[in-house]
Write a protein that holds these residues in place. Structure first.
Motif, PDB file in Angstrom:
ATOM      1  N   ALA A   4       0.843  -1.210   0.000  1.00 49.24           N
ATOM      2  CA  ALA A   4       0.000   0.000   0.000  1.00 49.24           C
ATOM      3  C   ALA A   4       0.875   1.255   0.000  1.00 49.24           C
ATOM      4  CB  ALA A   4      -0.924   0.006   1.212  1.00 49.24           C
ATOM      5  N   ARG A   5       1.958   1.222   0.759  1.00 46.36           N
ATOM      6  CA  ARG A   5       2.882   2.346   0.796  1.00 46.36           C
ATOM      7  C   ARG A   5       3.565   2.531  -0.552  1.00 46.36           C
ATOM      8  NH1 ARG A   5       6.870   2.947   5.917  1.00 46.36           N
ATOM      9  NH2 ARG A   5       5.310   4.227   6.939  1.00 46.36           N
ATOM     10  N   LYS A   6       3.902   1.444  -1.189  1.00 49.01           N
ATOM     11  CA  LYS A   6       4.535   1.495  -2.508  1.00 49.01           C
ATOM     12  C   LYS A   6       3.591   2.103  -3.537  1.00 49.01           C
ATOM     13  CE  LYS A   6       7.186  -1.400  -5.639  1.00 49.01           C
ATOM     14  NZ  LYS A   6       7.684  -2.729  -5.900  1.00 49.01           N
ATOM     15  N   GLN A   7       2.301   1.757  -3.476  1.00 45.62           N
ATOM     16  CA  GLN A   7       1.312   2.326  -4.398  1.00 45.62           C
ATOM     17  C   GLN A   7       1.169   3.834  -4.181  1.00 45.62           C
ATOM     18  OE1 GLN A   7      -2.256   0.008  -3.748  1.00 45.62           O
ATOM     19  NE2 GLN A   7      -1.914  -1.149  -5.646  1.00 45.62           N
ATOM     20  N   ARG A   8       1.144   4.260  -2.913  1.00 47.79           N
ATOM     21  CA  ARG A   8       1.038   5.700  -2.625  1.00 47.79           C
ATOM     22  C   ARG A   8       2.268   6.447  -3.132  1.00 47.79           C
ATOM     23  NH1 ARG A   8      -0.050   5.600   3.407  1.00 47.79           N
ATOM     24  NH2 ARG A   8      -1.007   3.578   3.230  1.00 47.79           N
ATOM     25  N   LEU A   9       3.434   5.870  -2.953  1.00 45.27           N
ATOM     26  CA  LEU A   9       4.664   6.496  -3.433  1.00 45.27           C
ATOM     27  C   LEU A   9       4.646   6.634  -4.950  1.00 45.27           C
ATOM     28  CD1 LEU A   9       7.489   7.611  -2.856  1.00 45.27           C
ATOM     29  CD2 LEU A   9       8.348   5.271  -3.058  1.00 45.27           C
ATOM     30  N   LEU A  11       1.983   6.809  -6.845  1.00 44.69           N
ATOM     31  CA  LEU A  11       0.960   7.811  -7.154  1.00 44.69           C
ATOM     32  C   LEU A  11       1.510   9.225  -6.944  1.00 44.69           C
ATOM     33  CD1 LEU A  11      -1.969   8.486  -7.907  1.00 44.69           C
ATOM     34  CD2 LEU A  11      -2.476   8.407  -5.455  1.00 44.69           C
ATOM     35  N   VAL A  12       2.200   9.465  -5.840  1.00 46.46           N
ATOM     36  CA  VAL A  12       2.768  10.789  -5.566  1.00 46.46           C
ATOM     37  C   VAL A  12       3.805  11.153  -6.621  1.00 46.46           C
ATOM     38  CG1 VAL A  12       4.206  12.079  -3.937  1.00 46.46           C
ATOM     39  CG2 VAL A  12       2.269  10.748  -3.104  1.00 46.46           C
TER      40      VAL A  12
END
Length: 149
Positions: A4-9, A11-12
């Motif tokens: 989930a953190r990798k997906q947010r990174l 996306l940012v």
């Protein structure tokens, strides 16, 4: 790293890259519509490019306005107190245009150092009072103690 953190990174990073590219494209598209402002002293110093659309501003030099008798052609000088810039204009001047008042001109610099203007904006002070109000204030002031406004 958590998925989930990798997906947010990702996306940012995508949003930063996309917004940077959008700003770059907008700036690139608007480059021909940008008018750079120069003072008359910059013209005298030779810092202004020829044959590009530019803006200049200053005070209209008293006694410099020369009108052609058979056309709308007007020649005048603007100054910033350090140097003068000759301006040619062939349209109707604004009503607020006057010697000793501030003006902003937009046009192209000719090889002889004269600015061929296609737009003249006359600046005015921000203390505008409608004539009726000024007359009313004038009448009240003169009655109150003889003072003139």
């Amino acid at each position: 790293m958590h998925p989930a953190r990798k997906q947010r990174l990702i996306l940012v990073i995508f949003l930063v890259v996309f917004s940077s590219a959008a700003v770059g494209f907008i700036t690139y598209a608007m480059r021909n519509n940008m008018d750079y402002f120069y003072a008359p002293s910059a013209f005298a110093a030779g810092e202004v490019p020829f044959d590009k659309r530019i803006r200049a501003g200053g005070c209209v030099l008293p006694g410099s306005v020369k009108r052609a008798p058979d056309s709308l052609d007007v020649r005048f000088a603007i100054t910033d107190g350090k140097a003068e810039l000759q301006v040619l204009f062939d349209k109707i001047l604004p009503d607020l245009f006057a010697e000793g008042e501030a003006a902003v001109v937009t046009g192209r610099l000719l090889q002889d150092g004269t600015l061929r203007a296609d737009q003249v904006l006359a600046k005015h002070d921000e203390n505008y009072t409608p004539p009726e109000v000024a007359e009313s204030m004038h009448d009240k002031a003169s009655c109150a103690g003889g003072a003139k406004i």
